[in-house]
Design a protein around this motif. Structure first.
Motif, PDB file in Angstrom:
ATOM      1  N   GLN A  83       0.826  -1.212   0.000  1.00  0.00           N
ATOM      2  CA  GLN A  83       0.000   0.000   0.000  1.00  0.00           C
ATOM      3  C   GLN A  83       0.859   1.260   0.000  1.00  0.00           C
ATOM      4  N   GLN A  92      -5.639  -0.701   4.164  1.00  0.00           N
ATOM      5  CA  GLN A  92      -5.883   0.179   3.012  1.00  0.00           C
ATOM      6  C   GLN A  92      -4.815   1.283   2.965  1.00  0.00           C
ATOM      7  N   PRO A  93      -4.668   1.917   1.793  1.00  0.00           N
ATOM      8  CA  PRO A  93      -3.552   2.863   1.640  1.00  0.00           C
ATOM      9  C   PRO A  93      -3.538   3.981   2.688  1.00  0.00           C
ATOM     10  N   SER A 138      -7.814   6.574   6.060  1.00  0.00           N
ATOM     11  CA  SER A 138      -6.993   6.053   4.964  1.00  0.00           C
ATOM     12  C   SER A 138      -7.462   6.642   3.640  1.00  0.00           C
ATOM     13  N   ALA A 139      -6.867   6.150   2.566  1.00  0.00           N
ATOM     14  CA  ALA A 139      -7.237   6.599   1.221  1.00  0.00           C
ATOM     15  C   ALA A 139      -8.712   6.332   0.928  1.00  0.00           C
ATOM     16  N   ALA A 196      -3.224   4.174   5.869  1.00  0.00           N
ATOM     17  CA  ALA A 196      -4.084   4.118   7.049  1.00  0.00           C
ATOM     18  C   ALA A 196      -3.331   4.483   8.323  1.00  0.00           C
TER      19      ALA A 196
END
Lengths: 136, 744
Positions: free
Chosen positions: B294, B504-505, B517-518, B507
């Motif tokens: 991520q 998730q990206p 997160s993203a 986070a």
């Protein structure tokens, strides 16, 4: 589909890999010795849901990684570490890597991981990254 | 050669402890634009990449193959590769082009294409691009917590403090590898005591790191290193596939992963293949994304001094960060390892990430003194914490930390150290004494800790790693010993693993333990008025550093009761030629009664009058009511002076010797350095004024020049002047009688 974050979505119906409901994982239950490390194990469904969330947000490679991870949830801790070690350069023969892929596919129903290892086996063969006899 | 003293002074400067070299592409010593870098190219036949950056499929190395199969979106690639690189660069810098548009196009870029885009951008444009492309809306920061003696109480105390200071992640590592489980445990317990939701990790060998994560001792892993050439990759004991598998293994246990790469590592490892550092980093990033990480820790990291030895090195490091964020990767943007001896250079370099904001501005701000930093790090360390807080306040920038008071620090450090003490006691690990806990509370570094025998610690750590006990036993231990909140926070980190939201990206967990997160907090910056802006409670927190105080009572100690015996007796008139007028400001001696330097106004008057008398003249005191301006006070005084000479004195002590025929802003002598002035200065001033009045040859009074005084005292100066200005009345100058005679 559950909404992100799953942790705070009551519809996400989160269970641990051991089958316990998330709400049952409490400090009191831990002190009582009812909760073990296995009860902190994410299950396949939650990882697949996260993979789908990542995919829909445009993070395809992350989604693919989470899909592999979903498959690996059922592999015991010690064996995962061992599998990783086998995949490191110079650790395994081509046949051993193929056997690893087959085990992932047949024992753990992990076809995405299996294909990933097969791909590595081929590249390692072409790029001389299989196990060799010691240089000296 | 002529020996220039200024050059000897320059030679002594910190900047000249660094090494600067000319580029040497054959050795990999060029940051960008090696003549051996390939031109961007991509040929796809029947859904298969057959040429990548000038190399045919038959000649692909492992990285090429991995990138071709996993690192490029082939449906976007034809469009992205056909887009002119200059136009691409324009789109990156243009705040009006949304992040999403660029994210999509970047997925179709080859490594050489990414570098080609960077070639067109200067640092300002890159910073603009980075503020837009950063994954998470709100920037964050990561801390390093380590110490040379692997002391668990100190690790826990430092982690607790770092958590309270606002760091979203804390990373530790080891001097001795066997200490890993205990170091990971200490910062986990400390961090969750400081603030629930701070993520922690321990940087060790990959397989060991995975074991720690699986025991629940870490919540993320960062040091999954990738390299830009096949040889360096293999020397790092991995392949893109083993790294990809490792990423999945971590995720399968609900543990966040971030890869690590950075310019210079390949050259340092002797296998740069004549390519530029930036091109090799672009390959790393395509592998990182292809493996499904991520995010990435990049920005040269521990190799930073190598690109910095070369021209354009710092720019290239920013380009790395930007390329990663273009690829949708969370970026922990370096600034960790020692990058410069020079405070100017290190701070200037930081601005490239600090101003745009990155997902983690530091991939390790040393929350401990740099001599205790086991990462070779500490470019900014615990001694710089106040400086960093001021930078946030100066620029209204959220650098991911906050200033805390000494009392807050003491409380949280004690809580962290006591929590790990309880865990050790409950789990039968070597005792942490009360003395160690108290030492950890006040310690600056591990030098301040009592001796601790590491041998039993290591033996216990070995047994802990090998045995069945895990974070669950730690939770139970904390709960049994009454550390309810820390136990709850630790278990909540564990429960979060079951949800996997923090995979998730970009986070992190916010202060309410909610994941950001993203997915639920994507960066939506599109120019002024959009994106994350520092405001509200967070701005108050950044503004209210621990040193900030109310300016309202700043000058209280300079105010007082009117001078006894200094009395008005009507409007001032012009006097005889043997006088010097001593003109004072509206507040002098009645509201404000001391100079900025603390000299009582009474003593100032006595000194001036004595000086005048020493030259045989008479000083006559006049209060100027209509102005607080020093020049005006002196100028009007001179108009009233029978000799044409006057001394003007403001309440803060700033003084002037004026003459009737001079323009208002001209003068005979100006004493602007009021904080440096002494009673003797005022006496000399009186003497000189009298000499001017007597038309004698006069040497100006020597004054001490302290250029720092203005910096130190400017708020006080402003407030004293404001006070004097408040006392202005639209009245003519007033004659004053001073019931005192100089003894001459």
């Amino acid at each position: 589909m559950p909404t992100y974050p799953l942790y705070s979505d009551p519809h996400a119906d989160l269970h641990t890999a051991s089958g316990r409901v998330l709400g049952d994982v409490t400090v009191a239950a831990t002190v009582a010795g009812e909760i073990t490390l296995d009860d902190l194990q994410i299950n396949k469904a939650a990882l697949q849901a996260q993979a789908e969330i990542a995919r829909q947000a445009g993070y395809d490679q992350l989604a693919q990684n989470l899909a592999r991870a979903a498959e690996l949830t059922v592999v015991p801790r010690a064996e995962i570490i061992d599998m990783y070690q086998q995949l490191r350069p110079g650790r395994s023969s081509h046949a051993e890597l193929i056997a690893l892929a087959t085990r992932l596919e047949n024992v753990y129903a992990a076809p995405i991981c299996g294909a990933f290892v097969r791909e590595a086996a081929q590249v390692y063969l072409e790029r001389n990254m299989l196990r060799r006899p010691p240089a000296f | 050669m002529t020996n220039l003293l200024r050059f000897r002074a320059l030679d002594e400067r910190d900047i000249n402890k660094e090494t600067f070299v000319e580029p040497w592409p054959e050795a990999g010593l060029t940051v960008a634009d090696s003549p051996y870098d390939p031109q961007p190219s991509l040929r796809i036949e029947a859904g298969r990449v057959v040429e990548l950056d000038g190399r045919l499929e038959a000649d692909f190395d492992t990285l090429d193959t991995f990138i071709a199969r996993h690192g490029i979106d082939l449906t976007v690639a034809p469009e992205a590769m056909a887009l002119d690189s200059l136009q691409f660069a324009h789109m990156l810098a243009d705040i009006n082009i949304p992040r999403k548009t660029l994210l999509r196009l970047a997925t179709g870029c080859t490594p050489a294409k990414l570098v080609d885009i960077m070639r067109h951008m200067n640092v300002l444009e890159m910073m603009n691009g980075l503020s837009k492309m950063r994954v998470r809306r709100v920037p964050a920061n990561q801390a390093h917590v380590t110490n040379r003696r692997e002391n668990p109480a100190l690790l826990a105390a430092d982690a607790a403090e770092a958590a309270l200071r606002g760091f979203s992640e804390i990373e530790t590592t080891v001097g001795v590898a066997r200490a890993a489980p205990f170091n990971a445990l200490a910062i986990l317990v400390g961090a969750q005591t400081g603030r629930g939701g701070v993520m922690t990790q321990c940087a060790v060998e990959e397989a060991l790191g995975l074991r720690l994560a699986m025991k629940g001792l870490t919540t993320y892993a960062e040091t999954l290193s990738v390299y830009g050439t096949e040889q360096a990759f293999v020397d790092g004991d991995d392949s893109p596939w083993s790294k990809g598998f490792l990423a999945s293994a971590y995720a399968s246990r609900g543990v966040k992963v971030r890869f690590t790469s950075g310019t210079g590592s390949e050259a340092l490892m002797g296998s740069a293949e004549q390519r530029s550092m930036l091109y090799l980093e672009a390959r790393c990033l395509c592998v990182t994304r292809g493996a499904g990480s991520q995010g990435v820790q990049n920005g040269s990291i521990s190799c930073i001094a190598l690109p910095e030895s070369l021209p354009g090195g710092v720019r290239a490091v920013l380009a790395e960060n930007l390329m990663a964020s273009m690829l949708g990767l969370e970026v922990a943007s370096g600034n960790d390892a020692l990058a410069s001896h020079s405070a100017i250079r290190k701070s200037a370099k930081l601005m490239l990430q600090f101003i745009p904001g990155t997902d983690f501005i530091f991939s390790g701000y040393s929350a401990v003194p740099r001599r205790d930093n086991m990462f070779g790090g500490g470019n900014f360390d615990s001694d710089d914490l106040d400086d960093y807080a001021v930078l946030q306040r100066d620029m209204q920038i959220d650098g991911g930390t906050r200033s805390i008071s000494e009392a807050e620090a003491a409380e949280i450090r004690r809580a962290g150290a006591q929590a790990i003490q309880a865990v050790y006691a409950e789990l039968g690990f070597p005792t942490i004494s009360d003395g160690e806990v108290e030492a950890a509370v006040v310690a600056h570094s591990s030098d301040d800790m009592p001796a601790r025998d590491i041998v039993p610690d290591l033996a216990a750590a070995d047994a802990f790693l090998a045995g069945d006990r895990s974070v669950m036993d730690v939770v139970a231990a904390l709960a049994r010993r009454g550390f309810a909140q820390t136990a709850e926070n630790l278990l909540t980190m564990g429960r979060q693993r079951i949800a996997g939201d923090y995979l998730q990206p970009a986070a992190i967990f916010d202060r309410d333990f909610v994941v950001k997160s993203a997915i639920n907090d994507p960066n939506d910056y599109n120019g002024p008025g959009t994106g994350y802006r520092v405001s509200g409670a967070r701005w108050d927190e950044i503004a209210n550093i621990r040193q900030a105080k109310s300016p309202r009572d700043f000058i209280a100690d300079r105010l007082g009761l009117p001078i006894d015996g200094l009395d008005p007796y009507g409007p001032a008139k012009r006097g005889g030629h043997t006088e010097v007028v001593v003109a004072i400001g509206p507040a002098f001696g009645r509201i404000i009664t001391q100079t900025i330097g603390g000299i009582p106004h009474e003593d100032v008057l006595k000194a001036v009058l004595t000086g005048i008398a020493e030259e045989g003249l008479i000083g006559r005191i006049v209060r100027i009511w209509h102005s607080s301006d020093c020049a005006e006070i002196g100028h009007v005084g001179a108009q009233l002076s029978g000799s044409g000479i006057a001394i003007g004195i403001q309440s803060r002590g700033t003084s002037i010797i004026h003459r009737v025929d001079l323009a208002r802003l001209n003068n005979l002598e100006l004493f602007s350095q009021s904080p440096s002035m002494t009673v003797d200065t005022y006496r000399a001033m009186g003497r000189n004024a009298a000499r001017y009045a007597a038309k004698k040859i006069t040497t100006p009074v020597p004054v001490t020049v302290d250029n720092w005084a203005r910096l130190r005292l400017i708020v006080k100066t402003a407030l004293l002047h404001r006070k004097e200005t408040e006392e202005i009345r639209q009245l003519p100058p007033e004659a004053l009688r001073f019931d005192w005679e100089p003894e001459v």
